[in-house]
Design a protein around this motif. Structure first.
Motif, PDB file in Angstrom:
ATOM      1  N   CYS A 139      24.354   3.743  49.820  1.00 38.28           N
ATOM      2  CA  CYS A 139      24.447   4.132  51.104  1.00 38.28           C
ATOM      3  C   CYS A 139      25.006   5.424  51.274  1.00 38.28           C
ATOM      4  CB  CYS A 139      25.111   2.962  52.054  1.00 38.28           C
ATOM      5  SG  CYS A 139      26.907   2.675  51.431  1.00 38.28           S
ATOM      6  N   THR A 140      24.428   6.139  52.722  1.00 39.09           N
ATOM      7  CA  THR A 140      25.336   7.254  53.135  1.00 39.09           C
ATOM      8  C   THR A 140      26.952   7.015  53.469  1.00 39.09           C
ATOM      9  OG1 THR A 140      24.777   6.775  55.282  1.00 39.09           O
ATOM     10  CG2 THR A 140      23.186   8.101  53.901  1.00 39.09           C
ATOM     11  N   TRP A 160      26.478  10.588  49.521  1.00 39.94           N
ATOM     12  CA  TRP A 160      25.930   9.087  48.965  1.00 39.94           C
ATOM     13  C   TRP A 160      27.049   8.564  48.341  1.00 39.94           C
ATOM     14  CZ3 TRP A 160      21.530   7.157  50.909  1.00 39.94           C
ATOM     15  CH2 TRP A 160      20.442   8.109  51.596  1.00 39.94           C
ATOM     16  N   SER A 217      21.989   0.389  55.083  1.00 38.55           N
ATOM     17  CA  SER A 217      22.278   1.323  56.260  1.00 38.55           C
ATOM     18  C   SER A 217      23.097   0.557  57.371  1.00 38.55           C
ATOM     19  CB  SER A 217      20.845   1.840  56.938  1.00 38.55           C
ATOM     20  OG  SER A 217      20.306   0.673  57.423  1.00 38.55           O
ATOM     21  N   SER A 218      23.671   1.252  58.480  1.00 39.93           N
ATOM     22  CA  SER A 218      24.478   0.759  59.225  1.00 39.93           C
ATOM     23  C   SER A 218      23.962  -0.455  60.265  1.00 39.93           C
ATOM     24  CB  SER A 218      24.936   1.795  60.530  1.00 39.93           C
ATOM     25  OG  SER A 218      23.614   2.289  60.968  1.00 39.93           O
ATOM     26  N   HIS A 245      28.574   5.403  56.460  1.00 40.79           N
ATOM     27  CA  HIS A 245      28.089   4.176  56.826  1.00 40.79           C
ATOM     28  C   HIS A 245      29.082   2.824  56.029  1.00 40.79           C
ATOM     29  CE1 HIS A 245      23.772   5.251  57.913  1.00 40.79           C
ATOM     30  NE2 HIS A 245      24.679   5.556  58.981  1.00 40.79           N
TER      31      HIS A 245
END
Length: 238
Positions: A55-56, A24, A105-106, A59
């Motif tokens: 966000c991860t 993250w 997110s993406s 991404h």
């Protein structure tokens, strides 16, 4: 030219800071506007609110500092969990002018084309980036992070264990730029001016000192302790 990201609220802002972790990561964004769905147009955000977006890590490969991004997210107020001995995230982010957080997110982000407005803050960020590159070139990771915290007031790269060690030894104040740093810097500059054969009490030297101290104050985030010290030393110099 873009299909707006999926979401109820859509914002545009400038990436001010990017902290990458293994899974993250966090992105600090200064908001500049939002999409008014009722009127069907973009509205300026005159407040300049800053938010932290989680966000991860995969991404955020296209996100870089100083880029404009368009994103959709709902914000929540950053608050402490209330657990004994926990990291006070609310206090930490409030000291950086951040009150809200959200998730990315993406499919909720677009990297926008175009340049960021280049004000004084833009160039101060460039100086900070250049300083950080020098630290990373000549120091190892942990040491570079500590020096960056001591000289630039940026503790984002310092490991939790290192911070805790400073807290346990009662020296955590060393990791934040404070009045003591301003005192040392002023003394060193005056000493250098005298060694160069210049008059440290002259107008030229005074203007140089004042310019340097105020630029350094805003470079390090203009915290209350730094501003208080710079004001006092400015009066001393004048």
């Amino acid at each position: 030219k873009h299909q707006l990201p999926v979401g109820e609220y859509t914002y545009v802002g400038c990436v001010k800071e990017l902290i990458e972790r293994e899974e993250w990561s966090s992105v600090k964004v200064s908001l500049t506007g939002y999409w008014n769905a009722d009127l069907g147009r973009w509205e300026d955000n005159v407040v300049g609110e800053k938010v932290v977006l989680i966000c991860t890590t995969p991404h955020i490969q296209e996100i870089k500092k100083d880029l404009k991004i368009i994103f959709s997210s709902s914000f929540s107020v950053i608050d402490n969990k209330g657990n004994p001995g926990e990291f006070k995230s609310k206090n930490y982010y409030l000291s950086q002018g951040v009150s809200y957080s959200g998730f990315l997110s993406s499919d909720t982000i677009i990297v926008a084309k175009g340049s960021v407005r280049k004000g004084v803050g833009f160039y101060l960020d460039k100086v900070a980036d250049w300083s950080e590159s020098i630290f990373n070139k000549y120091l190892d990771g942990k040491e570079a992070a500590i020096v960056k915290g001591m000289l630039l007031g940026d503790q984002s790269s310092i490991d939790y264990e290192v911070k805790q060690a400073f807290i346990n030894t009662g020296s955590s104040h060393m990791l934040a730029v404070s009045g003591a740093h301003i005192a040392v810097i002023t003394a060193v500059l005056i000493g250098l001016i005298n060694r160069l054969g210049m008059n440290a009490k002259g107008w030229g030297a005074s203007i140089f000192l004042l310019t340097f101290l105020w630029a350094y104050a805003f470079l390090t985030g203009a915290s209350a302790s730094v501003l208080r010290s710079v004001i006092m030393f400015s009066l001393f110099i004048i």
